[in-house]
Design a protein around this motif. Structure first.
Motif, short mmCIF file in Angstrom:
data_model
loop_
_atom_site.label_atom_id
_atom_site.label_comp_id
_atom_site.label_asym_id
_atom_site.label_seq_id
_atom_site.Cartn_x
_atom_site.Cartn_y
_atom_site.Cartn_z
N ASP A 1 0.80 -1.22 0.00
CA ASP A 1 0.00 0.00 0.00
C ASP A 1 0.84 1.28 0.00
O ASP A 1 0.29 2.38 -0.02
CB ASP A 1 -0.98 0.00 1.17
N ALA A 2 2.15 1.15 0.02
CA ALA A 2 3.07 2.28 -0.10
C ALA A 2 4.41 1.73 -0.54
O ALA A 2 4.70 0.55 -0.34
CB ALA A 2 3.20 3.00 1.25
N PRO A 3 5.26 2.55 -1.15
CA PRO A 3 6.61 2.07 -1.47
C PRO A 3 7.28 1.51 -0.21
O PRO A 3 7.29 2.18 0.83
CB PRO A 3 7.30 3.33 -1.99
N THR A 4 7.80 0.31 -0.30
CA THR A 4 8.25 -0.41 0.89
C THR A 4 9.62 -1.02 0.66
O THR A 4 9.84 -1.71 -0.34
CB THR A 4 7.25 -1.53 1.25
N ILE A 5 10.53 -0.77 1.60
CA ILE A 5 11.86 -1.40 1.59
C ILE A 5 12.13 -1.97 2.97
O ILE A 5 11.92 -1.28 3.99
CB ILE A 5 12.95 -0.38 1.22
N LEU A 6 12.59 -3.21 3.02
CA LEU A 6 13.10 -3.81 4.26
C LEU A 6 14.57 -4.14 4.02
O LEU A 6 14.91 -5.10 3.32
CB LEU A 6 12.30 -5.06 4.64
N ALA A 7 15.44 -3.27 4.56
CA ALA A 7 16.89 -3.36 4.34
C ALA A 7 17.52 -4.07 5.53
O ALA A 7 17.35 -3.62 6.67
CB ALA A 7 17.46 -1.96 4.18
N THR A 8 18.27 -5.15 5.28
CA THR A 8 18.68 -6.01 6.39
C THR A 8 20.16 -6.40 6.35
O THR A 8 20.83 -6.33 5.33
CB THR A 8 17.85 -7.31 6.41
N SER A 9 20.58 -6.85 7.53
CA SER A 9 21.82 -7.60 7.66
C SER A 9 21.47 -9.03 8.05
O SER A 9 22.07 -9.63 8.94
CB SER A 9 22.73 -6.97 8.72
N GLY A 10 20.48 -9.58 7.37
CA GLY A 10 20.03 -10.94 7.68
C GLY A 10 19.02 -11.40 6.67
O GLY A 10 19.08 -11.06 5.50
N GLY A 11 18.06 -12.21 7.14
CA GLY A 11 16.95 -12.63 6.29
C GLY A 11 17.02 -14.04 5.76
O GLY A 11 16.03 -14.55 5.25
N VAL B 1 19.96 -8.33 1.71
CA VAL B 1 20.93 -8.44 2.79
C VAL B 1 22.25 -7.82 2.36
O VAL B 1 22.70 -8.02 1.22
CB VAL B 1 21.12 -9.92 3.21
N SER B 2 22.88 -7.06 3.24
CA SER B 2 24.23 -6.54 3.04
C SER B 2 24.26 -5.60 1.83
O SER B 2 23.67 -4.51 1.89
CB SER B 2 25.22 -7.69 2.92
N ALA B 3 24.90 -5.99 0.72
CA ALA B 3 24.83 -5.15 -0.48
C ALA B 3 23.39 -4.91 -0.89
O ALA B 3 23.05 -3.84 -1.43
CB ALA B 3 25.59 -5.82 -1.63
N GLY B 4 22.51 -5.88 -0.60
CA GLY B 4 21.09 -5.75 -0.87
C GLY B 4 20.36 -4.88 0.12
O GLY B 4 19.14 -4.73 0.04
N SER B 5 21.09 -4.31 1.06
CA SER B 5 20.57 -3.27 1.96
C SER B 5 21.19 -1.92 1.61
O SER B 5 20.50 -0.92 1.45
CB SER B 5 20.90 -3.63 3.41
N LEU B 6 22.51 -1.92 1.44
CA LEU B 6 23.24 -0.68 1.11
C LEU B 6 22.70 -0.03 -0.16
O LEU B 6 22.62 1.20 -0.25
CB LEU B 6 24.72 -0.99 0.91
N CYS B 7 22.34 -0.86 -1.14
CA CYS B 7 22.05 -0.33 -2.48
C CYS B 7 20.89 0.65 -2.49
O CYS B 7 20.85 1.56 -3.33
CB CYS B 7 21.80 -1.46 -3.47
#
Length: 244
Positions: A4-14, A133-139
């Motif tokens: 329902d809104a632009p959503t990002i879950l940026a993690t060091s895990g997952g 995760v990691s690079a997939g969070s930083l980006c």
């Protein structure tokens, strides 16, 4: 089915070690999939292993994990060429995009070469949940600290900047991470931002941080900003909810 809104879950895990597979879905990634709000069918989840050199082994581990989780899985690679004819259309057809770790500098270069950066913004604005995760969070951020260039960490400052903050990953598990992130924020090389211990994640709606999350007890999230007197950085722990 967009969020329902632009959503990002940026993690060091997952992801966690699997019992039948190399990877199993961790609580953070499971939460990202739940945020997509899919009902009545399998969620469509696309994996981008670009930061890891589009490793075929990673792709296989992802698909094994997706079968176990009951997802409708796909992947998008850039080597030797994009494996789908229309990158934007493919990402827009997903419920969740999950980006793996590795070299964030390499990821950004390849994505820009093939227009994945533009496609990601379109998917985010359309409500496809972005996670990783990691690079997939930083980006997703303006920048952060990375080992893309060698074992001594260096700043990366040309992230996609969907989020107007800096990002520190693996904050508690690699000794260079915390002091370098704080010094880069203090000197203005990076803007103020947020950091995650291993097993923690940051949930954004639009460009607002709405919740700090963890998939293991004790994993924390932090806000880091320049000190008012210019003498350093101020780190503030965030209230972090443990996912079950």
């Amino acid at each position: 089915m967009p969020a329902d809104a632009p959503t990002i879950l940026a993690t060091s895990g997952g992801i966690v070690p699997g019992s039948r597979t190399r990877w199993s879905v961790g609580p953070l990634t499971q939460h990202a999939v739940e945020l997509a709000g899919v009902t009545g069918r399998a969620p469509r989840v696309c994996f981008l292993p670009t930061a890891g050199g589009d490793s075929s082994e990673s792709v296989r581990h992802f698909h094994d994990m997706a079968i176990e989780a009951g997802w409708h899985a796909s992947h998008l690679v850039c080597f030797p060429m994009p494996n789908v004819p229309d990158v934007t259309a493919h990402l827009l057809a997903q419920d969740v995009v999950w980006v793996g770790g590795g070299s964030v500098a390499g990821l950004l270069a390849m994505w820009r070469m093939h227009g994945v950066d533009v496609a990601m913004r379109a998917a985010w604005e359309a409500g496809v949940v972005l996670t990783g995760v990691s690079a997939g969070s930083l980006c997703w951020h303006v920048g952060g600290t990375t080992d893309s260039f060698g074992p001594d960490l260096r700043p990366v400052t040309d992230g996609l900047a969907l989020l107007p903050f800096s990002n520190g990953v693996h904050y508690d598990s690699e000794p260079q991470r915390r002091p370098l992130f704080q010094s880069l924020v203090a000197e203005g090389t990076l803007p103020a931002g947020f950091a995650t211990d291993d097993g923690a994640g940051l949930l954004y709606r639009g460009t607002e941080l709405v919740e700090a999350l963890a998939e293991r007890p004790g994993a924390g999230c932090y806000h880091v900003r320049p000190g008012a007197d210019g003498s350093g950085a101020v780190e503030t722990p965030l209230d972090t909810r443990l996912l079950r």
